[in-house]
Design a protein around this motif. Sequence first.
Motif, mmCIF file in Angstrom:
data_model
loop_
_atom_site.group_PDB
_atom_site.id
_atom_site.type_symbol
_atom_site.label_atom_id
_atom_site.label_comp_id
_atom_site.label_asym_id
_atom_site.label_seq_id
_atom_site.Cartn_x
_atom_site.Cartn_y
_atom_site.Cartn_z
ATOM 1 N N SER A 157 0.845 -1.103 0.095
ATOM 2 C CA SER A 157 -0.143 -0.174 -0.103
ATOM 3 C C SER A 157 0.938 1.169 -0.060
ATOM 4 C CB SER A 157 -0.847 0.091 1.358
ATOM 5 O OG SER A 157 -1.745 -0.949 1.268
ATOM 6 N N ALA A 158 0.370 2.530 -0.313
ATOM 7 C CA ALA A 158 0.903 3.613 -0.040
ATOM 8 C C ALA A 158 1.363 3.958 1.221
ATOM 9 C CB ALA A 158 -0.023 4.651 -0.606
ATOM 10 N N THR B 204 -2.003 8.456 0.646
ATOM 11 C CA THR B 204 -3.092 8.603 -0.083
ATOM 12 C C THR B 204 -4.002 9.696 0.324
ATOM 13 O OG1 THR B 204 -2.993 6.199 -0.438
ATOM 14 C CG2 THR B 204 -5.178 7.053 -1.136
ATOM 15 N N GLU C 123 1.344 3.845 -4.293
ATOM 16 C CA GLU C 123 1.738 2.361 -4.040
ATOM 17 C C GLU C 123 3.007 2.360 -4.852
ATOM 18 O OE1 GLU C 123 -1.725 3.603 -3.003
ATOM 19 O OE2 GLU C 123 -1.668 1.707 -2.058
ATOM 20 N N PHE D 280 -4.172 -1.591 -5.147
ATOM 21 C CA PHE D 280 -5.073 -0.346 -5.061
ATOM 22 C C PHE D 280 -5.336 -0.049 -6.602
ATOM 23 C CE2 PHE D 280 -5.459 4.337 -4.124
ATOM 24 C CZ PHE D 280 -6.609 4.480 -3.970
ATOM 25 N N ARG E 215 -10.995 3.130 -1.339
ATOM 26 C CA ARG E 215 -10.094 2.988 -0.231
ATOM 27 C C ARG E 215 -9.861 1.508 0.409
ATOM 28 N NH1 ARG E 215 -8.774 7.793 1.690
ATOM 29 N NH2 ARG E 215 -6.986 6.618 2.338
ATOM 30 N N GLY E 216 -8.812 1.217 0.674
ATOM 31 C CA GLY E 216 -8.454 -0.129 1.189
ATOM 32 C C GLY E 216 -8.105 -1.164 0.076
ATOM 33 N N GLY E 217 -8.241 -0.731 -1.071
ATOM 34 C CA GLY E 217 -8.245 -1.693 -2.179
ATOM 35 C C GLY E 217 -7.049 -2.727 -2.347
ATOM 36 N N SER E 218 -6.051 -2.279 -1.543
ATOM 37 C CA SER E 218 -4.722 -3.206 -1.747
ATOM 38 C C SER E 218 -5.151 -4.579 -1.371
ATOM 39 C CB SER E 218 -3.629 -2.522 -0.957
ATOM 40 O OG SER E 218 -3.285 -1.276 -1.499
ATOM 41 N N ASP E 219 -5.954 -4.452 -0.396
ATOM 42 C CA ASP E 219 -6.599 -5.816 0.043
ATOM 43 C C ASP E 219 -6.932 -6.619 -1.209
ATOM 44 O OD1 ASP E 219 -5.900 -5.233 2.578
ATOM 45 O OD2 ASP E 219 -8.152 -4.624 3.158
#
Length: 399
Positions: A36-37, A42, A69, A131, A145-149
Amino acid sequence: MKFGGTSVADAERLKRAAQRIVAKREAGNRVVAVLSARGKTTDALIAEAFEISPQPDPREMDMLLSTGERQSCALCAMAINDLGHRAISLTGSQAGIVTDTSHTKARILDVRAQRISDALDDDAIVLVAGFQGVSTAKDVTTLGRGGSDTTAVALAAAIGADVCEIYTDVAGVFSADPRVVPYARKLPVVSFEEMLEMSASGAGVLQLRSVEYARNHGVRIHCRSSFSTDSGTIVVGEDDGAADRPAITAVTHSTDEARVTLEHVPNAPGMAGRIATALADANVNIDMIIQNEPVVAGAGADMSFTVPRADLRDALASLASLAEELGIEITTDESVGKVSVIGEGMKTQSGVAARVFRTLGEEAINIQMIATSPIKISCVIELDEVQRAVRALHAAFLS
Ligand code: ADP
Ligand code: ASP
Ligand code: MG
């Protein structure tokens, strides 16, 4: 392996993540890591955009946000190379993540992981910027938001990984947000069904779409701490059906909602459909919805629903012409929050709702809206009262 923003926030933490990745590799695994960033990057990029423009262009917003990221991945690759291993960093687009065209909340449509597989075959450690992806129109997109998951889970599915480890700043998924309830308990396992409800009702520890994706593609998620080697929470396919399970598993909350109320909605077939369609066309997700038929014949109906606060402007814009045509009056309340209790146990236990409402009542917290599913009870309440409500419900059910 996926490392969240706090886990790569400063040089020391980023190097620690690099060491952890290398240790996994040295243990004989092939490793793809999603980063993640760093820290609040972000948030800072979003703030910069709004300093420049009151309504930043969504395509350009994604160009901007996706850089956070990329920084993390390039820096981590440098750290891994210094540790004597070979790492290559890839953008989401280079990693083959193809999304739809809905900028700032794009959905992954396909993962073309050939380049990753080739790099793994070539003995490299692959770092992928979380993300983000590339749309079917060839533009850079971000995943919300939280898209790296979700990046991590989608890659795990595409390459057939044994496990998708989500490394974060808490030790796993807890019975409530540990920042609000310091004595919340770590849940060693949680079912997909419960995790979906938790993520949907504000437990940001796993992005909702990542849980959906994992369930649909059979990905094993292990959510655990970046700062310790203890095992965390495994999201499991089926619950063990334990007979003595508690009524609820977790209390969740959200402080990112707004309430929209429509008055004088014509009491006629098709109205709810037209309202919901206008919102859906604007890509606004409505959550809780309440509507009652008017008590007096001929009067209009009232309808209330909640939307993510960030979508309020879009929601109002999408309803403007319909409201004008039908004489609907729209009011909004941005100072609402939501508290929910979740658990498979409530399928078999009665009286859970009564206990939730009583607990809030004893705290003198007024309930504005209620919604339920077979394993969830949610209440919209005053924003200022959310933390107190979470603690009271946790104490009532889980202490
Ligand atoms: P990351 O940057 O690693 O993705 P996030 O901030 O997105 O981390 O998610 C971790 C945070 O989620 C925790 O710091 C915690 O405050 C919050 N959180 C909310 N609900 C829960 C819960 N039920 N269990 C664990 N963490 C939770
Ligand atoms: N950096 C993005 C965010 O802050 C994505 C993520 O961290 O998962 O929402
Ligand atoms: Mg996160």
